[in-house]
Design an enzyme around this catalytic site. Structure first.
Site, PDB file in Angstrom:
ATOM      1  N   ARG A   1      -1.775  -8.608  13.020  1.00 16.42           N
ATOM      2  CA  ARG A   1      -2.272  -7.631  12.041  1.00 16.42           C
ATOM      3  C   ARG A   1      -2.977  -8.344  10.889  1.00 16.42           C
ATOM      4  O   ARG A   1      -3.989  -7.865  10.366  1.00 16.42           O
ATOM      5  CB  ARG A   1      -1.123  -6.767  11.530  1.00 16.42           C
ATOM      6  CG  ARG A   1      -0.792  -5.663  12.538  1.00 16.42           C
ATOM      7  CD  ARG A   1       0.634  -5.176  12.420  1.00 16.42           C
ATOM      8  NE  ARG A   1       0.953  -4.584  11.158  1.00 16.42           N
ATOM      9  CZ  ARG A   1       2.182  -4.626  10.602  1.00 16.42           C
ATOM     10  NH1 ARG A   1       3.164  -5.237  11.214  1.00 16.42           N
ATOM     11  NH2 ARG A   1       2.394  -4.041   9.459  1.00 16.42           N
TER      12      ARG A   1
ATOM     13  N   ARG B   1      11.056  -6.111   6.261  1.00 14.71           N
ATOM     14  CA  ARG B   1      10.945  -4.675   6.539  1.00 14.71           C
ATOM     15  C   ARG B   1      11.290  -4.389   8.002  1.00 14.71           C
ATOM     16  O   ARG B   1      11.957  -3.415   8.313  1.00 14.71           O
ATOM     17  CB  ARG B   1       9.523  -4.188   6.231  1.00 14.71           C
ATOM     18  CG  ARG B   1       9.370  -2.685   6.397  1.00 14.71           C
ATOM     19  CD  ARG B   1       8.026  -2.189   5.914  1.00 14.71           C
ATOM     20  NE  ARG B   1       6.958  -2.527   6.835  1.00 14.71           N
ATOM     21  CZ  ARG B   1       5.659  -2.294   6.598  1.00 14.71           C
ATOM     22  NH1 ARG B   1       5.285  -1.770   5.451  1.00 14.71           N
ATOM     23  NH2 ARG B   1       4.751  -2.605   7.490  1.00 14.71           N
TER      24      ARG B   1
ATOM     25  N   ARG C   1      10.591  -1.024  12.037  1.00 16.50           N
ATOM     26  CA  ARG C   1       9.268  -0.570  12.479  1.00 16.50           C
ATOM     27  C   ARG C   1       8.798  -1.476  13.603  1.00 16.50           C
ATOM     28  O   ARG C   1       8.834  -2.696  13.471  1.00 16.50           O
ATOM     29  CB  ARG C   1       8.296  -0.600  11.289  1.00 16.50           C
ATOM     30  CG  ARG C   1       7.309   0.554  11.369  1.00 16.50           C
ATOM     31  CD  ARG C   1       6.411   0.597  10.191  1.00 16.50           C
ATOM     32  NE  ARG C   1       5.158  -0.089  10.446  1.00 16.50           N
ATOM     33  CZ  ARG C   1       4.151  -0.110   9.597  1.00 16.50           C
ATOM     34  NH1 ARG C   1       4.261   0.507   8.437  1.00 16.50           N
ATOM     35  NH2 ARG C   1       3.036  -0.749   9.894  1.00 16.50           N
TER      36      ARG C   1
ATOM     37  N   ARG D   1     -10.818   0.770   7.298  1.00 14.19           N
ATOM     38  CA  ARG D   1     -10.347  -0.563   7.658  1.00 14.19           C
ATOM     39  C   ARG D   1     -11.413  -1.356   8.403  1.00 14.19           C
ATOM     40  O   ARG D   1     -11.165  -2.507   8.774  1.00 14.19           O
ATOM     41  CB  ARG D   1      -9.160  -0.414   8.596  1.00 14.19           C
ATOM     42  CG  ARG D   1      -7.827  -0.842   8.031  1.00 14.19           C
ATOM     43  CD  ARG D   1      -6.762  -0.342   8.988  1.00 14.19           C
ATOM     44  NE  ARG D   1      -5.571  -1.091   8.962  1.00 14.19           N
ATOM     45  CZ  ARG D   1      -4.433  -0.664   8.417  1.00 14.19           C
ATOM     46  NH1 ARG D   1      -4.376   0.489   7.802  1.00 14.19           N
ATOM     47  NH2 ARG D   1      -3.362  -1.397   8.504  1.00 14.19           N
TER      48      ARG D   1
ATOM     49  N   LYS E   1       0.830  -1.217   0.000  1.00 12.48           N
ATOM     50  CA  LYS E   1       0.000   0.000   0.000  1.00 12.48           C
ATOM     51  C   LYS E   1       0.857   1.258   0.000  1.00 12.48           C
ATOM     52  O   LYS E   1       0.627   2.175  -0.775  1.00 12.48           O
ATOM     53  CB  LYS E   1      -0.881   0.070   1.264  1.00 12.48           C
ATOM     54  CG  LYS E   1      -2.034  -0.890   1.306  1.00 12.48           C
ATOM     55  CD  LYS E   1      -3.007  -0.517   2.433  1.00 12.48           C
ATOM     56  CE  LYS E   1      -2.387  -0.545   3.823  1.00 12.48           C
ATOM     57  NZ  LYS E   1      -2.027  -1.869   4.322  1.00 12.48           N
TER      58      LYS E   1
HETATM   59  P1  ADP Z   1      -0.009  -2.040   7.834  1.00  8.17           P
HETATM   60  O1  ADP Z   1      -1.029  -1.987   6.757  1.00  8.17           O
HETATM   61  O2  ADP Z   1       1.284  -2.639   7.410  1.00  8.17           O
HETATM   62  O3  ADP Z   1      -0.514  -2.648   9.110  1.00  8.17           O
HETATM   63  P2  ADP Z   1      -0.264   0.867   8.399  1.00  8.17           P
HETATM   64  O4  ADP Z   1       0.857   1.837   8.462  1.00  8.17           O
HETATM   65  O5  ADP Z   1      -1.311   1.073   7.375  1.00  8.17           O
HETATM   66  O6  ADP Z   1       0.449  -0.549   8.216  1.00  8.17           O
HETATM   67  O7  ADP Z   1      -0.996   0.782   9.839  1.00  8.17           O
HETATM   68  C1  ADP Z   1      -0.264   0.621  11.035  1.00  8.17           C
HETATM   69  C2  ADP Z   1      -1.220   0.568  12.231  1.00  8.17           C
HETATM   70  O8  ADP Z   1      -1.934   1.811  12.350  1.00  8.17           O
HETATM   71  C3  ADP Z   1      -2.317  -0.486  12.178  1.00  8.17           C
HETATM   72  O9  ADP Z   1      -1.860  -1.759  12.623  1.00  8.17           O
HETATM   73  C4  ADP Z   1      -3.376   0.117  13.110  1.00  8.17           C
HETATM   74  O10 ADP Z   1      -3.036  -0.076  14.463  1.00  8.17           O
HETATM   75  C5  ADP Z   1      -3.264   1.600  12.821  1.00  8.17           C
HETATM   76  N1  ADP Z   1      -4.217   2.038  11.771  1.00  8.17           N
HETATM   77  C6  ADP Z   1      -3.913   2.537  10.540  1.00  8.17           C
HETATM   78  N2  ADP Z   1      -5.022   2.829   9.844  1.00  8.17           N
HETATM   79  C7  ADP Z   1      -6.069   2.523  10.642  1.00  8.17           C
HETATM   80  C8  ADP Z   1      -7.488   2.589  10.500  1.00  8.17           C
HETATM   81  N3  ADP Z   1      -8.072   3.025   9.366  1.00  8.17           N
HETATM   82  N4  ADP Z   1      -8.254   2.174  11.546  1.00  8.17           N
HETATM   83  C9  ADP Z   1      -7.707   1.738  12.682  1.00  8.17           C
HETATM   84  N5  ADP Z   1      -6.387   1.634  12.893  1.00  8.17           N
HETATM   85  C10 ADP Z   1      -5.561   2.025  11.883  1.00  8.17           C
END
Ligand code: ADP
Length: 192
Positions: A145, A128, A134, A89, A14
């Site tokens: 996740r 990663r 991270r 999400r 993404k």
């Molecule tokens: P990834 O898709 O690899 O998990 P992101 O950077 O998109 O990485 O998201 C990291 C974290 O941020 C998620 O595991 C969650 O805790 C939080 N997060 C991001 N976007 C949302 C969302 N739309 N709703 C709830 N939590 C979110």
């Protein structure tokens, strides 16, 4: 008009594809994970509330994320076109975004779904974690996740399929190949 969002499990690309697409189309790339990590590092109230959920690979509560995104899209400095990455999400977030978009004339044109097999996702994320450090890229948190994605986010595929804006893209292969697949799928949906 370019109002698109990326819907994909962790590790599917993404962030990488989001940056490229946003740049090509001259729109802001709004990644909720990045915005939240910024809040955490600045120690804001939202960051303090979000941190424990993120560390465990869980979701930040809907209301917090929804207000953060609607502020970013339609607050003091509203944007008309955008590439959203990592939002919505949950079905609740998707429904709120749809309501909000209808009221503000910002309905999504396209939802890009990146398909990558699970063992490939885990492999990319572990790598990663090693390279970028991270904090949520450790094997236990990665598994969580992915489980959270299946449970909360995968149902959105049907939500957008029913609205005829879902674009299913094979997310394996080179970064360039994936970008090209997305671009050719997008052109009928987006009137630039
Ligand atoms: P990834 O898709 O690899 O998990 P992101 O950077 O998109 O990485 O998201 C990291 C974290 O941020 C998620 O595991 C969650 O805790 C939080 N997060 C991001 N976007 C949302 C969302 N739309 N709703 C709830 N939590 C979110």
């Amino acid at each position: 008009m370019f109002r698109a969002l990326l819907l994909a499990p962790p590790g599917a690309g993404k962030g990488t594809q989001g940056e490229r697409l946003a740049e090509r189309h001259g729109v802001p790339h709004l990644a909720t994970g990045d915005l939240l990590r910024e809040h955490v590092s600045q120690g804001t109230e939202l960051g303090r509330a979000a941190k424990e959920h993120m560390d465990q690979g869980g979701l930040v509560p809907d209301q917090l994320v929804i207000s953060m995104v609607t502020e970013a899209l339609g607050g003091r400095d509203p944007v008309e076109n955008f590439l959203l990455d990592g939002f919505p999400r949950t079905l609740n977030q998707a429904e709120s975004a749809y309501e909000w978009g209808r009221n503000k004339n910002r309905v999504f044109d396209a939802v890009i779904m990146l398909d990558v097999p699970e063992d490939e996702l885990v492999r990319r994320l572990v790598e990663r974690g090693r390279e970028k450090g991270r904090s949520d890229d450790t094997e236990d948190v990665i598994r969580n996740r992915l489980r959270v994605y299946e449970e909360n986010t995968a149902p959105l595929v049907e939500f957008y399929e029913q609205r005829d804006i879902l674009l299913r893209i094979d997310g394996t292969g080179s970064v360039d190949d994936v970008t090209e697949r997305i671009e050719s799928g997008l052109s009928p949906l987006i009137a630039d």
